[in-house]
Design a protein around this motif. Structure first.
Motif, PDB file in Angstrom:
ATOM      1  N   TRP A 105       9.937  16.189-108.484  1.00  0.00           N
ATOM      2  CA  TRP A 105       9.449  17.471-107.977  1.00  0.00           C
ATOM      3  C   TRP A 105       7.948  17.401-107.730  1.00  0.00           C
ATOM      4  O   TRP A 105       7.220  16.724-108.445  1.00  0.00           O
ATOM      5  N   ASN A 106       7.492  18.170-106.763  1.00  0.00           N
ATOM      6  CA  ASN A 106       6.071  18.371-106.564  1.00  0.00           C
ATOM      7  C   ASN A 106       5.543  19.110-107.788  1.00  0.00           C
ATOM      8  O   ASN A 106       6.248  19.949-108.359  1.00  0.00           O
ATOM      9  N   GLN A 107       4.322  18.837-108.190  1.00  0.00           N
ATOM     10  CA  GLN A 107       3.757  19.475-109.376  1.00  0.00           C
ATOM     11  C   GLN A 107       3.660  20.990-109.209  1.00  0.00           C
ATOM     12  O   GLN A 107       3.881  21.743-110.143  1.00  0.00           O
ATOM     13  N   SER A 108       3.349  21.447-108.015  1.00  0.00           N
ATOM     14  CA  SER A 108       3.199  22.883-107.779  1.00  0.00           C
ATOM     15  C   SER A 108       4.546  23.521-107.438  1.00  0.00           C
ATOM     16  O   SER A 108       5.514  22.838-107.130  1.00  0.00           O
ATOM     17  N   PHE A 109       4.576  24.843-107.500  1.00  0.00           N
ATOM     18  CA  PHE A 109       5.766  25.606-107.135  1.00  0.00           C
ATOM     19  C   PHE A 109       5.319  26.978-106.662  1.00  0.00           C
ATOM     20  O   PHE A 109       4.182  27.378-106.880  1.00  0.00           O
ATOM     21  N   CYS A 110       6.217  27.674-106.001  1.00  0.00           N
ATOM     22  CA  CYS A 110       5.941  29.033-105.544  1.00  0.00           C
ATOM     23  C   CYS A 110       6.840  29.982-106.323  1.00  0.00           C
ATOM     24  O   CYS A 110       8.062  29.840-106.291  1.00  0.00           O
ATOM     25  N   LEU A 111       6.242  30.923-107.040  1.00  0.00           N
ATOM     26  CA  LEU A 111       6.996  31.921-107.798  1.00  0.00           C
ATOM     27  C   LEU A 111       6.459  33.289-107.424  1.00  0.00           C
ATOM     28  O   LEU A 111       5.283  33.582-107.629  1.00  0.00           O
ATOM     29  N   LEU A 112       7.320  34.116-106.838  1.00  0.00           N
ATOM     30  CA  LEU A 112       6.920  35.438-106.384  1.00  0.00           C
ATOM     31  C   LEU A 112       7.833  36.498-106.985  1.00  0.00           C
ATOM     32  O   LEU A 112       9.059  36.343-106.968  1.00  0.00           O
ATOM     33  N   PRO A 113       7.268  37.592-107.492  1.00  0.00           N
ATOM     34  CA  PRO A 113       8.131  38.714-107.870  1.00  0.00           C
ATOM     35  C   PRO A 113       8.677  39.323-106.585  1.00  0.00           C
ATOM     36  O   PRO A 113       8.015  39.298-105.545  1.00  0.00           O
ATOM     37  N   THR A 114       9.872  39.830-106.649  1.00  0.00           N
ATOM     38  CA  THR A 114      10.484  40.357-105.429  1.00  0.00           C
ATOM     39  C   THR A 114       9.891  41.690-105.021  1.00  0.00           C
ATOM     40  O   THR A 114      10.054  42.105-103.877  1.00  0.00           O
ATOM     41  N   GLY A 115       9.212  42.365-105.915  1.00  0.00           N
ATOM     42  CA  GLY A 115       8.548  43.622-105.568  1.00  0.00           C
ATOM     43  C   GLY A 115       9.522  44.634-105.017  1.00  0.00           C
ATOM     44  O   GLY A 115      10.589  44.848-105.547  1.00  0.00           O
ATOM     45  N   GLY A 116       9.185  45.239-103.891  1.00  0.00           N
ATOM     46  CA  GLY A 116      10.013  46.278-103.306  1.00  0.00           C
ATOM     47  C   GLY A 116      11.082  45.764-102.366  1.00  0.00           C
ATOM     48  O   GLY A 116      11.839  46.547-101.805  1.00  0.00           O
ATOM     49  N   ALA A 117      11.159  44.452-102.168  1.00  0.00           N
ATOM     50  CA  ALA A 117      12.176  43.904-101.261  1.00  0.00           C
ATOM     51  C   ALA A 117      13.567  44.103-101.840  1.00  0.00           C
ATOM     52  O   ALA A 117      13.752  44.043-103.049  1.00  0.00           O
ATOM     53  N   SER A 118      14.533  44.325-100.969  1.00  0.00           N
ATOM     54  CA  SER A 118      15.894  44.510-101.468  1.00  0.00           C
ATOM     55  C   SER A 118      16.459  43.162-101.911  1.00  0.00           C
ATOM     56  O   SER A 118      16.246  42.136-101.265  1.00  0.00           O
ATOM     57  N   ILE A 119      17.176  43.174-103.013  1.00  0.00           N
ATOM     58  CA  ILE A 119      17.762  41.946-103.555  1.00  0.00           C
ATOM     59  C   ILE A 119      18.777  41.380-102.570  1.00  0.00           C
ATOM     60  O   ILE A 119      18.846  40.169-102.366  1.00  0.00           O
TER      61      ILE A 119
END
Length: 130
Positions: A105-119
């Motif tokens: 794996w690449n050392q970095s990653f992207c982690l985002l809270p979904t916020g107001g977007a619909s699941i």
């Protein structure tokens, strides 16, 4: 909408995670993705994390998961990356053939809270990733 609770709080926390293969090597296929998903589902309960949606492209994995407020998401991600890297390289010789030192794996990653977007919208987006 189903809310989750414990003795002190009520919560519903979804996160969108993208893990990328080191140097964007194109190693993922359905079989490797299925095994990586099994490893995720095995480790996740130890961190109060529940997988909601999983997909893959040849060089990355988009994931939707649900987490408890006190879950240590970054520790989970690092534990998952470490365990899955070891297991996948051991079980799939085609990964070992595309050597790039000991990294998967690449050392970095992207982690985002979904916020107001619909699941449902996020699930659909992950399903169509390719």
């Amino acid at each position: 909408m189903e809310l989750y609770s414990n003795a002190y709080s009520v919560f519903l926390l979804y996160y969108y995670l993208v893990l990328i293969i080191k140097y964007r090597r194109k190693v993922f296929d359905d079989k490797i993705s299925d095994r990586a998903k099994e490893i995720f589902e095995y480790i996740a309960p130890n961190y109060n994390i529940t997988l909601q949606e999983w997909n893959h492209d040849k060089d990355h994995v988009p994931i939707l998961f649900k987490a408890h407020p006190k879950s240590e998401r970054s520790k989970f991600i690092n534990a998952y990356k470490s365990a899955s890297s070891r297991r996948l390289k051991k079980e799939f010789s085609q990964i070992r053939q595309k050597r790039w030192k000991e990294y998967f794996w690449n050392q970095s990653f992207c982690l985002l809270p979904t916020g107001g977007a619909s699941i449902e919208g996020i699930k659909k987006y992950i399903e169509t990733q390719e």
